[in-house]
Design an enzyme around this catalytic site. Structure first.
Site, PDB file in Angstrom:
ATOM      1  N   ASP A 136      55.670 116.392 -26.958  1.00 52.92           N
ATOM      2  CA  ASP A 136      55.546 117.624 -26.189  1.00 52.92           C
ATOM      3  C   ASP A 136      54.421 117.498 -25.164  1.00 52.92           C
ATOM      4  OD1 ASP A 136      56.138 120.222 -25.438  1.00 52.92           O
ATOM      5  OD2 ASP A 136      54.876 121.142 -26.967  1.00 52.92           O
ATOM      6  N   CYS A 196      69.951 134.176 -36.294  1.00 59.31           N
ATOM      7  CA  CYS A 196      68.833 134.016 -35.366  1.00 59.31           C
ATOM      8  C   CYS A 196      68.969 134.951 -34.169  1.00 59.31           C
ATOM      9  CB  CYS A 196      68.722 132.567 -34.905  1.00 59.31           C
ATOM     10  SG  CYS A 196      70.193 131.915 -34.074  1.00 59.31           S
TER      11      CYS A 196
END
Length: 358
Positions: A136, A196
């Protein structure tokens, strides 16, 4: 070099360094690039201009390493508290809810350091090769490569899911010029589940696999600078840094593994601290207490802004009001505006509950 044996060895060395899974993918970016371009065209990246600025690097990872052929993708589990504990925090409006990945030490350096150790071990066995490590930390289609490497599938919430370990894990990569064999993707197993999508507090998951970052609490509390739109403040609740809701309700996370990495365990009592206590931190406290934490990246102003919203959403109480009033003349106009909103929210809640003392 026996390619099959070296990949078995890499798997073993990765496990010794604390990685929970490893796979290999080739540098295919066409599908991910098409998805990114469509997402950018709709403006769903919000203020994250870097998503468009570094498109060329995402499209061709070999720009990082000339002649790159493969991506070694790894996973490291980070869940530091149980899912039940994470859910309880959301129900306790006096406590701060911080995304569980940020309760411990910042993962960026740890992951890259471990990946460098893995690459060094590989070099010692097979000789020098070209590589660069990531976690990341650069424009790279991490989830796409992890999916192609067989580490899981990208779920409807756009996070990677492993059917044996859920989704609470960090990803890292070694982009290399080694001609390693790709492991290949696994099939998706979300089925008809939409938990979700239903759970998202701000309706940021517009449809399966379609996330509008501008509505996402993680974006609002971490990436966005300045004013958080009023329309989302109530829905943010006590979430002062990131949001885990879409993962907490995912059925596959019943298999989520608790982290084995001590550095990912909660620091400074961040898994149980009150909003009032955190709001009392000075900027010096903020920098000292969060040294080595990913949270410090957002800066003190955004920290206070987020906490003000959390206090505004807390149950009406004198301590919250007093804490907010103490910062009503803060030097930051952003903080002052959010404090004013929070005081108004406290007053409205007190009136609704018939609490004349607030």
């Amino acid at each position: 070099m026996d390619p099959k044996q070296i990949q078995k060895d890499i798997q073993k060395w990765a496990a010794e360094l604390g990685f929970d899974r490893l796979g290999v993918a080739h540098l295919q970016t066409q599908e991910a690039l098409k998805f990114l371009d469509d997402w950018l065209a709709l403006g769903r990246h919000g203020d994250m201009a870097y998503m468009a600025r570094h498109r060329a690097l995402r499209a061709d990872p070999s720009q990082w390493i000339p002649g790159a052929l493969s991506v070694v993708s790894v996973r490291m589990d980070y869940l530091p508290i149980t899912l039940a504990e994470a859910m309880v925090r959301l129900d306790d409006r006096e406590r701060a809810a911080i995304s569980v990945y940020a309760l411990g030490r910042d993962y960026h350096k740890l992951m890259r350091q471990r990946l460098k150790k893995l690459a060094t071990r590989m070099e010692a066995e097979i000789g020098p090769f070209g590589y660069r490590v990531f976690s990341d930390s650069a424009p790279l289609f991490e989830k796409s490569f992890a999916q192609d490497a067989g580490l899981g599938w990208i779920g409807k919430h756009t996070n990677l899911i492993d059917r044996k370990a859920g989704s609470f894990f960090f990803l890292g990569e070694i982009v290399t010029d080694l001609p390693l064999a790709a492991d290949g993707p696994v099939s998706a197993h979300c089925g008809s589940c939409s938990a979700c999508i239903t759970a998202c507090p701000t309706a940021a998951i517009l449809a399966p696999y379609q996330l509008d970052a501008r509505r996402c609490i993680s974006y609002l509390t971490i990436e966005l600078k300045g004013t958080i739109p009023i329309e989302f403040r109530k829905s943010i609740g006590n979430r002062i840094y990131g949001c885990d809701d879409c993962q907490l309700v995912c059925p596959w996370n019943r298999y989520a593994q608790m982290t084995r990495e001590v550095d990912f365990l909660p620091r400074q009592g961040l898994d149980r601290v009150s909003l009032v206590e955190l709001f009392a931190w000075s900027e010096e406290d903020f920098n000292r207490n969060l040294e080595g934490s990913a949270i410090r990246r957002i800066g003190y102003e955004s920290w206070l802004r987020n906490l003000a919203i959390g206090l505004g959403n807390a149950l009406p109480n004198a301590k919250a009001v007093a804490a907010l009033k103490a910062r009503s003349d803060d030097r930051s106009p952003v903080v002052r505006e959010h404090v004013a909103w929070a005081l108004g929210a406290q007053a409205c809640s007190a009136k609704e509950l018939g609490n004349a003392d607030i």
